[in-house]
Design a protein around this motif. Structure first.
Motif, mmCIF file in Angstrom:
data_model
loop_
_atom_site.group_PDB
_atom_site.id
_atom_site.type_symbol
_atom_site.label_atom_id
_atom_site.label_comp_id
_atom_site.label_asym_id
_atom_site.label_seq_id
_atom_site.Cartn_x
_atom_site.Cartn_y
_atom_site.Cartn_z
ATOM 1 N N ALA A 20 0.833 -1.209 0.000
ATOM 2 C CA ALA A 20 0.000 0.000 0.000
ATOM 3 C C ALA A 20 0.865 1.256 0.000
ATOM 4 O O ALA A 20 0.567 2.229 -0.702
ATOM 5 N N ALA A 21 1.963 1.227 0.768
ATOM 6 C CA ALA A 21 2.843 2.392 0.847
ATOM 7 C C ALA A 21 3.562 2.649 -0.472
ATOM 8 O O ALA A 21 3.936 3.791 -0.770
ATOM 9 N N GLY A 25 -0.358 6.706 -7.582
ATOM 10 C CA GLY A 25 -1.552 6.990 -8.372
ATOM 11 C C GLY A 25 -2.640 5.954 -8.180
ATOM 12 O O GLY A 25 -2.638 5.167 -7.233
ATOM 13 N N ALA A 26 -3.578 5.943 -9.117
ATOM 14 C CA ALA A 26 -4.723 5.039 -9.029
ATOM 15 C C ALA A 26 -4.310 3.614 -9.363
ATOM 16 O O ALA A 26 -3.533 3.391 -10.299
ATOM 17 N N PRO A 27 -4.800 2.629 -8.603
ATOM 18 C CA PRO A 27 -4.468 1.239 -8.928
ATOM 19 C C PRO A 27 -5.135 0.816 -10.232
ATOM 20 O O PRO A 27 -6.189 1.352 -10.612
ATOM 21 N N ARG A 30 -7.816 -3.750 -13.150
ATOM 22 C CA ARG A 30 -7.750 -5.213 -13.099
ATOM 23 C C ARG A 30 -7.400 -5.727 -11.707
ATOM 24 O O ARG A 30 -7.486 -6.924 -11.459
ATOM 25 N N TRP A 31 -6.973 -4.860 -10.798
ATOM 26 C CA TRP A 31 -6.715 -5.292 -9.430
ATOM 27 C C TRP A 31 -8.006 -5.517 -8.657
ATOM 28 O O TRP A 31 -7.991 -6.067 -7.557
ATOM 29 N N ASP A 32 -9.141 -5.089 -9.223
ATOM 30 C CA ASP A 32 -10.421 -5.210 -8.527
ATOM 31 C C ASP A 32 -11.003 -6.610 -8.570
ATOM 32 O O ASP A 32 -11.963 -6.906 -7.855
ATOM 33 N N VAL A 109 2.846 2.375 -11.232
ATOM 34 C CA VAL A 109 1.832 2.106 -10.205
ATOM 35 C C VAL A 109 2.447 1.675 -8.871
ATOM 36 O O VAL A 109 1.787 1.758 -7.840
ATOM 37 N N LEU A 110 3.692 1.205 -8.882
ATOM 38 C CA LEU A 110 4.365 0.815 -7.647
ATOM 39 C C LEU A 110 5.805 1.309 -7.650
ATOM 40 O O LEU A 110 6.516 1.148 -8.646
ATOM 41 N N ARG A 111 6.207 1.874 -6.533
ATOM 42 C CA ARG A 111 7.600 2.277 -6.316
ATOM 43 C C ARG A 111 8.014 1.645 -4.988
ATOM 44 O O ARG A 111 7.523 2.042 -3.936
ATOM 45 N N GLU A 112 8.908 0.641 -5.058
ATOM 46 C CA GLU A 112 9.263 -0.130 -3.872
ATOM 47 C C GLU A 112 10.791 -0.185 -3.694
ATOM 48 O O GLU A 112 11.421 -1.215 -3.952
#
Length: 198
Positions: A20-21, A25-27, A30-32, A109-112
């Motif tokens: 989550a962290a 932006g918006a997920p 298709r993750w729904d 969509v993800l920065r980890e």
């Protein structure tokens, strides 16, 4: 098979809080929901087209591009989303590659940074997950080992397919739990992979 160092054999498990962290932006829509489909040979063609685009946009910056995940295993049921590992010399600064990927229609969509510097982008159609890694990250090595093992071991391929279908049913009300719920079966398969290297 060669023996691998601990940074490869010890798989990292992110928490829901970490995921989550890392969201940017918006997920993706298709993750729904989680939809598992029979293997489609068109997935390999989608990868080939995406690989060509990445090489054209990034040129010599590309260290490697690999088709990974379930869509890379013939005969394996999967979500119809192609996973691609893109290896670059580094994932920071993003200014060195992100504008070129955005020019291809990808969206971050993800920065980890805590997960070996991982970045994930999705294609405009949300049918490709592009995982960007620094070239020395161990996770892409695991991805390829898992892919190659499932290609060569149909019993584990079928076990994984069955588990994915069951988990998709069990998490239908909470699709965000799907990936973490696969960890037990994935870890069991990795145990067999790494036992074969001893």
């Amino acid at each position: 098979m060669p023996k691998y160092p601990p940074q490869v054999t010890q798989r990292f498990h992110g928490t829901p809080e970490q995921v989550a962290a890392g969201r940017v932006g918006a997920p993706p829509a298709r993750w729904d929901s989680i939809v598992i489909e029979p293997y489609d040979p068109a997935w390999a063609q989608r990868f080939a087209a995406a690989r060509a685009g990445l090489h054209e946009a990034l040129g010599d910056l590309v260290v490697d591009v690999a088709h990974v995940g379930s869509t890379s295993v013939p005969g394996l049921d999967a979500k119809p989303i192609v996973d691609i590992d893109l290896l670059l010399p580094a994932t920071e600064p993003e200014s060195g590659y992100l504008p070129a990927l955005e020019g291809l229609g990808y969206r971050l969509v993800l920065r980890e940074p805590w997960w070996y510097g991982h970045r994930m982008l999705v294609s405009a159609a949300e049918d490709i997950n592009l995982h960007v890694w620094p070239q020395d990250a161990p996770e892409p090595i695991r991805h390829r080992l898992f892919r190659d093992w499932l290609r060569a071991h149909p019993d584990d391929r079928d076990l994984y397919a069955s588990a994915k279908r069951r988990i998709a049913r069990d998490t239908v009300a909470h699709p965000g739990d799907y990936n973490l719920a696969k960890n037990d079966v994935i870890d069991a398969i990795y145990a067999r992979i790494f036992a074969a290297t001893d």
